[in-house]
Design a protein around this motif. Structure first.
Motif, PDB file in Angstrom:
ATOM      1  N   SER A 186       0.830  -1.211   0.000  1.00  0.00           N
ATOM      2  CA  SER A 186       0.000   0.000   0.000  1.00  0.00           C
ATOM      3  C   SER A 186       0.857   1.251   0.000  1.00  0.00           C
ATOM      4  O   SER A 186       0.437   2.306  -0.463  1.00  0.00           O
ATOM      5  CB  SER A 186      -0.917   0.024   1.228  1.00  0.00           C
ATOM      6  OG  SER A 186      -0.147   0.247   2.391  1.00  0.00           O
ATOM      7  N   GLY A 187       2.072   1.138   0.521  1.00  0.00           N
ATOM      8  CA  GLY A 187       2.943   2.306   0.624  1.00  0.00           C
ATOM      9  C   GLY A 187       2.562   3.210   1.773  1.00  0.00           C
ATOM     10  O   GLY A 187       3.161   4.264   1.968  1.00  0.00           O
ATOM     11  N   LEU A 188       1.586   2.799   2.557  1.00  0.00           N
ATOM     12  CA  LEU A 188       1.137   3.649   3.659  1.00  0.00           C
ATOM     13  C   LEU A 188       2.026   3.459   4.892  1.00  0.00           C
ATOM     14  O   LEU A 188       2.505   2.347   5.143  1.00  0.00           O
ATOM     15  CB  LEU A 188      -0.300   3.302   4.036  1.00  0.00           C
ATOM     16  CG  LEU A 188      -1.385   3.867   3.129  1.00  0.00           C
ATOM     17  CD1 LEU A 188      -2.737   3.310   3.522  1.00  0.00           C
ATOM     18  CD2 LEU A 188      -1.419   5.389   3.194  1.00  0.00           C
ATOM     19  N   PRO A 189       2.213   4.530   5.643  1.00  0.00           N
ATOM     20  CA  PRO A 189       3.033   4.393   6.852  1.00  0.00           C
ATOM     21  C   PRO A 189       2.236   3.719   7.984  1.00  0.00           C
ATOM     22  O   PRO A 189       1.886   4.356   8.977  1.00  0.00           O
ATOM     23  CB  PRO A 189       3.394   5.853   7.184  1.00  0.00           C
ATOM     24  CG  PRO A 189       2.315   6.671   6.561  1.00  0.00           C
ATOM     25  CD  PRO A 189       1.764   5.908   5.404  1.00  0.00           C
ATOM     26  N   LEU A 190       1.897   2.456   7.808  1.00  0.00           N
ATOM     27  CA  LEU A 190       1.109   1.741   8.814  1.00  0.00           C
ATOM     28  C   LEU A 190       1.998   1.346   9.992  1.00  0.00           C
ATOM     29  O   LEU A 190       3.187   1.095   9.826  1.00  0.00           O
ATOM     30  CB  LEU A 190       0.476   0.489   8.205  1.00  0.00           C
ATOM     31  CG  LEU A 190      -0.457   0.708   7.009  1.00  0.00           C
ATOM     32  CD1 LEU A 190      -0.840  -0.634   6.382  1.00  0.00           C
ATOM     33  CD2 LEU A 190      -1.690   1.465   7.433  1.00  0.00           C
ATOM     34  N   LYS A 191       1.359   1.259  11.171  1.00  0.00           N
ATOM     35  CA  LYS A 191       2.115   0.943  12.385  1.00  0.00           C
ATOM     36  C   LYS A 191       2.492  -0.540  12.415  1.00  0.00           C
ATOM     37  O   LYS A 191       1.654  -1.395  12.110  1.00  0.00           O
ATOM     38  CB  LYS A 191       1.220   1.275  13.587  1.00  0.00           C
ATOM     39  CG  LYS A 191       1.962   1.640  14.831  1.00  0.00           C
ATOM     40  CD  LYS A 191       0.973   2.086  15.885  1.00  0.00           C
ATOM     41  CE  LYS A 191       1.514   1.725  17.244  1.00  0.00           C
ATOM     42  NZ  LYS A 191       0.496   1.865  18.278  1.00  0.00           N
ATOM     43  N   ALA A 192       3.734  -0.817  12.756  1.00  0.00           N
ATOM     44  CA  ALA A 192       4.159  -2.218  12.863  1.00  0.00           C
ATOM     45  C   ALA A 192       3.429  -2.885  14.027  1.00  0.00           C
ATOM     46  O   ALA A 192       2.877  -2.206  14.896  1.00  0.00           O
ATOM     47  CB  ALA A 192       5.664  -2.281  13.068  1.00  0.00           C
ATOM     48  N   GLU A 193       3.427  -4.213  14.056  1.00  0.00           N
ATOM     49  CA  GLU A 193       2.673  -4.928  15.089  1.00  0.00           C
ATOM     50  C   GLU A 193       3.478  -6.130  15.578  1.00  0.00           C
ATOM     51  O   GLU A 193       4.440  -6.548  14.927  1.00  0.00           O
ATOM     52  CB  GLU A 193       1.319  -5.374  14.537  1.00  0.00           C
ATOM     53  CG  GLU A 193       1.426  -6.201  13.264  1.00  0.00           C
ATOM     54  CD  GLU A 193       0.083  -6.372  12.571  1.00  0.00           C
ATOM     55  OE1 GLU A 193      -0.939  -6.473  13.237  1.00  0.00           O
ATOM     56  OE2 GLU A 193       0.082  -6.411  11.319  1.00  0.00           O
ATOM     57  N   PRO A 194       3.071  -6.712  16.706  1.00  0.00           N
ATOM     58  CA  PRO A 194       3.841  -7.851  17.205  1.00  0.00           C
ATOM     59  C   PRO A 194       3.567  -9.125  16.403  1.00  0.00           C
ATOM     60  O   PRO A 194       2.464  -9.297  15.881  1.00  0.00           O
ATOM     61  CB  PRO A 194       3.352  -8.012  18.651  1.00  0.00           C
ATOM     62  CG  PRO A 194       2.084  -7.271  18.752  1.00  0.00           C
ATOM     63  CD  PRO A 194       2.035  -6.270  17.641  1.00  0.00           C
ATOM     64  N   LEU A 195       4.572  -9.958  16.314  1.00  0.00           N
ATOM     65  CA  LEU A 195       4.410 -11.283  15.704  1.00  0.00           C
ATOM     66  C   LEU A 195       4.634 -12.294  16.829  1.00  0.00           C
ATOM     67  O   LEU A 195       5.706 -12.337  17.437  1.00  0.00           O
ATOM     68  CB  LEU A 195       5.417 -11.470  14.577  1.00  0.00           C
ATOM     69  CG  LEU A 195       5.261 -12.734  13.740  1.00  0.00           C
ATOM     70  CD1 LEU A 195       5.684 -12.458  12.299  1.00  0.00           C
ATOM     71  CD2 LEU A 195       6.060 -13.902  14.280  1.00  0.00           C
ATOM     72  N   ILE A 196       3.593 -13.044  17.094  1.00  0.00           N
ATOM     73  CA  ILE A 196       3.612 -13.958  18.251  1.00  0.00           C
ATOM     74  C   ILE A 196       3.514 -15.394  17.758  1.00  0.00           C
ATOM     75  O   ILE A 196       2.775 -15.666  16.812  1.00  0.00           O
ATOM     76  CB  ILE A 196       2.420 -13.634  19.191  1.00  0.00           C
ATOM     77  CG1 ILE A 196       2.615 -12.238  19.802  1.00  0.00           C
ATOM     78  CG2 ILE A 196       2.247 -14.695  20.272  1.00  0.00           C
ATOM     79  CD1 ILE A 196       1.382 -11.678  20.477  1.00  0.00           C
ATOM     80  N   TYR A 197       4.266 -16.287  18.414  1.00  0.00           N
ATOM     81  CA  TYR A 197       4.072 -17.705  18.095  1.00  0.00           C
ATOM     82  C   TYR A 197       3.742 -18.479  19.368  1.00  0.00           C
ATOM     83  O   TYR A 197       4.016 -18.035  20.467  1.00  0.00           O
ATOM     84  CB  TYR A 197       5.276 -18.287  17.349  1.00  0.00           C
ATOM     85  CG  TYR A 197       6.573 -18.351  18.115  1.00  0.00           C
ATOM     86  CD1 TYR A 197       6.896 -19.463  18.892  1.00  0.00           C
ATOM     87  CD2 TYR A 197       7.497 -17.307  18.038  1.00  0.00           C
ATOM     88  CE1 TYR A 197       8.092 -19.528  19.573  1.00  0.00           C
ATOM     89  CE2 TYR A 197       8.693 -17.368  18.714  1.00  0.00           C
ATOM     90  CZ  TYR A 197       8.999 -18.479  19.492  1.00  0.00           C
ATOM     91  OH  TYR A 197      10.182 -18.535  20.173  1.00  0.00           O
ATOM     92  N   LEU A 198       3.119 -19.637  19.169  1.00  0.00           N
ATOM     93  CA  LEU A 198       2.660 -20.450  20.288  1.00  0.00           C
ATOM     94  C   LEU A 198       3.527 -21.697  20.375  1.00  0.00           C
ATOM     95  O   LEU A 198       3.772 -22.359  19.370  1.00  0.00           O
ATOM     96  CB  LEU A 198       1.200 -20.870  20.082  1.00  0.00           C
ATOM     97  CG  LEU A 198       0.197 -19.742  19.905  1.00  0.00           C
ATOM     98  CD1 LEU A 198      -1.180 -20.302  19.558  1.00  0.00           C
ATOM     99  CD2 LEU A 198       0.103 -18.906  21.167  1.00  0.00           C
ATOM    100  N   THR A 199       3.921 -22.021  21.586  1.00  0.00           N
ATOM    101  CA  THR A 199       4.808 -23.180  21.715  1.00  0.00           C
ATOM    102  C   THR A 199       4.637 -23.875  23.063  1.00  0.00           C
ATOM    103  O   THR A 199       4.002 -23.337  23.977  1.00  0.00           O
ATOM    104  CB  THR A 199       6.279 -22.752  21.501  1.00  0.00           C
ATOM    105  OG1 THR A 199       7.080 -23.915  21.364  1.00  0.00           O
ATOM    106  CG2 THR A 199       6.795 -21.880  22.632  1.00  0.00           C
TER     107      THR A 199
END
Lengths: 370, 447
Positions: free
Chosen positions: A236-249
């Motif tokens: 999109s080229g938009l300055p969107l806010k980064a977010e967490p990447l979570i994994y389950l273990t």
């Protein structure tokens, strides 16, 4: 005064030009997850065929100085000045970036199901998988299923797509996931679903496939990164806010071993090195690869049950959630391996079979190898 | 190579400008000629020999025309023969870009030589530069030889600081028209064309027709602005090609404001030699039809273009005979509406592959789709509504930009001071769109 104005305009123009000549080339666009065009080969053949012109177009656009910032400027102009509802087909709804999936391609869905049908007829039909009714199929709706209607933007006829899959894959039991997901089950900046939000989907699959999925609710959430910027942010080229990447273990998953037939390397279910790679989503079973097996020594003590998943990238984050019931899971990505090669690597002998694909791939399935 | 591309804008153009102003004045034409041949050969390498051969033939025959008038016929036959050969599809799909434009320029030279209005150009280099001059080579304006004859001498041609500044501004405004408006409108047109017939509605058809009409205007007039601006930078004064055609109150007025150099060319070299309107009524009607059939065919030897030309021929004739008087009695808004609707219909025809497709589209616009078969289309639909809303602001901006409002804005008190700021902002925006965008050739490249 005229001269000053001329000097200002000319200075900007020649400065940009100089920057184009002097900026060193880059190889990869992290935000778009794609390699950037490199300097075109200059020869008579390329010139005469017109290839040189189109390659030079791509190269100069891809290597333009401050390219990311300029793409953002364009996106902001589209949304802010022209008040467009989408940019490069990506729209924002409820803080989610989603891609328009339209029009519906019946032909593409048929292309995919016919390949699956050939696999079924060649390798599965005469095994216990078919005899015991252990073949399943499911479709993962893209985010648009939950957002497009609200936004008022075009979308495919999802019910038609699901019905077509059910009809054309009548040898498999269809598992509906639509009620187990919602917009927030997906990353805001990416097309994929979030592993920590798809437990209801895993449970629905488990129920239909007769799995216990012991310990699913007790999995630990580990934040792999707080700054995951998905592919839609780049597109999109938009300055969107980064977010967490979570994994389950848990200990069982930690004890599993993977083997990647493409790289001939063993590894773990969660490949943390991929966090600094081209796509952090590849942390899940090392991302897209032709053939990966996950061996589960803990489950092998109780069962010799195996599962083969024909999947796209969504399957990478799903597979670990199904591990508790299987001694071995084989992940097949038909975009990278021809079906005719499968029996060189897999003994089809009564494993559970799951075909699980996203609507985005089914609606444009020509990357699947035949 | 196209103007609205990064290779042209930030590699080719600055290099040519620098070189042009660095070399001694007498070498300026050599720089422009080489640059023009590179410009053309880069995008159309296989067709470069066609242009070069045409230039050489026209130049050498042109030298002979004053003494041997029959050489005119040979020169015209070569030019027109090649034009018909390529445009008529006798060479398959091969079509040299800009052939209609450069052929008409050469023809103007040849005809004016025969008429003894001009003297032959003795320098092959200067003649080749006139024909191939990259600012207007591909899509006009059509520059008649006599209007630039003096400027072809590099020692007589001058570029002042004002020319450089105003030329640059004009170029950037044209670039913005093309990239920000025409390409964006083209996106809407593509969306409509890729939409399944079931998802189209009457409103969507109208929006498509309006979008395409504005797209072609901004595309073509944007190119003309860029050409005129570049011409000025290099010391040439090219004729205007557009004058806000959408504010016209009749089709006659529309054609005085649309593609003015093509209309002027046909008037000068076809209509007047045929006798113009100083002939019997029957002959005059014949003259009109010849001119408009040729105008249509100039765009391509296709039934759609021929019909398009004749459509305007009929309307212009009707306006001259009786419709014009009727129009004069109508309120101004009705005159505008009449013109815009007829022009929009013409553009549907212009963009259609067949006359049947155009008729189907216009029928759908009039709510006649599927008439009698019960398979009509709705007045409005969700898909069309989404895209019309999405592109709504662009439509409004485009409509405003197609009127002289912007010119009036430039007369405000601080407009001159703000102009360089606007130019830089537009240049950055255009660059941002080019960096993010895909390949968007000019529509008039195919002519």
């Amino acid at each position: 005064m005229k001269n000053i104005k001329l000097i200002i305009v000319a200075a900007v123009f020649f400065l940009i030009s100089a920057a184009c000549w002097l900026t060193p080339d880059k190889e990869f666009s992290q935000s778009e997850r794609r390699p950037l065009a490199q300097k075109p080969e200059i020869n008579i053949q390329n010139l005469l065929s017109g290839q040189l012109e189109s390659d030079a177009e791509k190269y100069t656009a891809d290597q333009f100085p401050l390219r990311e910032q300029l793409r953002s400027l364009k996106a902001l102009t589209e949304y802010g000045l022209f008040m467009k509802k989408d940019n490069n087909d990506i729209y924002i709804q409820d803080s989610h970036a989603a891609k328009i999936l339209y029009p519906y391609s019946e032909k593409s869905v048929s292309n995919a199901t016919s390949i699956f049908g050939e696999i079924y007829e060649s390798f599965i039909q005469d095994t216990d998988s078919a005899g015991n009714g252990r073949i399943f199929v499911s479709v993962i709706p893209d985010k648009g299923y939950y957002l497009a209607e609200e936004k008022g933007c075009p979308h495919i006829d999802y019910d038609k797509l699901f019905a077509q899959v059910i009809e054309e894959m009548d040898y498999a039991r269809y598992i509906d996931l639509t009620g187990t997901l919602e917009a927030d089950s997906y990353y805001r900046t990416d097309l994929h679903w979030r592993q920590e939000k798809i437990l209801p989907a895993a449970e629905a699959l488990g129920r239909a496939m007769g799995l216990e999925l012991a310990g699913l609710d007790d999995l630990r959430q580990i934040t792999a990164t707080d700054s995951f910027a998905g592919v839609y942010k780049g597109q999109s080229g938009l300055p969107l806010k980064a977010e967490p990447l979570i994994y389950l273990t848990d200990d069982m998953i930690e004890g599993c071993k993977t083997f990647n037939y493409e790289t001939n390397q063993e590894g773990k279910v969660y490949d943390l090195e991929k966090l600094s790679g081209r796509d952090p989503y590849d942390v899940f079973v090392s991302g897209a690869s032709a053939l990966i097996t996950i061996e589960n020594p803990e489950a092998a003590k109780k069962t010799d049950r195996e599962l083969i998943i024909f999947r796209d990238s969504f399957g990478s984050s799903l597979a670990p959630l199904l591990l508790s019931d299987y001694a071995k899971i084989t992940l097949v990505d038909l975009r990278y391996i021809k079906p005719s090669y499968l029996n060189q690597f897999i003994d089809f002998e009564g494993q559970d079979i799951l075909f699980i694909y996203g609507t985005t791939l089914l609606n444009d399935s020509y990357t699947i190898k035949r | 190579m196209i103007f609205s591309s990064i290779p042209f804008l930030y590699y080719f153009l600055p290099a040519v400008i620098l070189l042009y102003f660095i070399v001694p004045k007498k070498m300026a034409n050599s720089v422009l000629l080489l640059a023009s041949l590179f410009f053309y050969g880069y995008g159309e390498p296989k067709m470069l020999p066609v242009m070069i051969m045409t230039i050489i033939a026209a130049w050498s025959l042109g030298l002979a025309i004053p003494k041997h008038k029959n050489c005119f016929y040979l020169s015209a036959a070569i030019c027109l023969g090649l034009l018909v050969w390529f445009k008529g599809g006798f060479a398959g799909n091969a079509l040299p870009a800009g052939i209609s434009f450069y052929t008409f320029q050469i023809l103007s030279y040849t005809i004016d030589l025969r008429r003894e209005h001009i003297k032959p150009q003795k320098s092959l280099r200067d003649f080749a530069m006139y024909v191939s001059l990259f600012p207007q080579l591909i899509a006009g304006p059509i520059v008649v030889y006599s209007t630039v004859e003096d400027s072809l001498d590099p020692l007589k041609r001058k570029t002042t600081a004002e020319d450089l500044y105003e030329g640059s501004c004009r170029f950037v405004f044209g670039l913005a028209k093309k990239v920000l408006l025409a390409n964006n409108l083209g996106q809407f047109v593509s969306i409509f064309q890729n939409t399944a017939a079931d998802d189209r509605s009457v409103v969507f058809y109208w929006a498509y027709a309006l979008a395409f009409s504005m797209q072609i205007y901004f595309d073509f007039s944007g190119y003309s602005d860029m050409a005129i601006g570049l011409g000025r930078i290099f010391g040439f004064s090219f004729p205007e090609n557009f004058n806000y055609p959408f504010i016209s109150k009749s089709i006659t007025e529309f054609w005085r404001r649309w593609h003015m150099t093509l209309g002027g060319w046909f008037r000068e070299y076809v209509y007047i030699p045929l006798g113009g309107n100083r002939v019997s009524r029957g002959r005059w009607i014949f003259n009109i039809f010849v001119v408009w059939a040729l105008t249509g065919l100039w765009h391509g030897v296709q039934w759609t273009f021929l019909t398009w030309g004749l459509y305007f021929g009929i309307l212009l004739m009707a306006e001259k005979l009786w419709l014009g008087r009727l129009l004069d009695k109508l309120p101004t808004w009705a005159q505008h509406l009449y013109t815009v609707i007829l022009v929009v219909f013409s553009m549907v025809l212009f963009n259609a592959d067949t006359i049947g497709d155009a008729a189907a589209c216009i029928g759908a616009m009039l709510g006649l789709a599927g008439l009698g078969t019960g398979t009509g289309i709705p007045f409005a639909g969700a898909l069309g509504s989404y895209y019309i809303k999405s592109f709504g602001t662009l439509f409004v901006v485009s409509i405003v930009a197609s009127t002289p409002i912007c010119r009036k804005l430039s007369q405000f008190k601080y407009a001159n001071e703000l102009k360089p700021v606007l130019v830089i902002v537009l240049l950055l925006l255009v660059t941002a769109y080019l960096v993010d965008g895909s390949y968007n050739p000019f529509l008039y490249f195919r002519f």
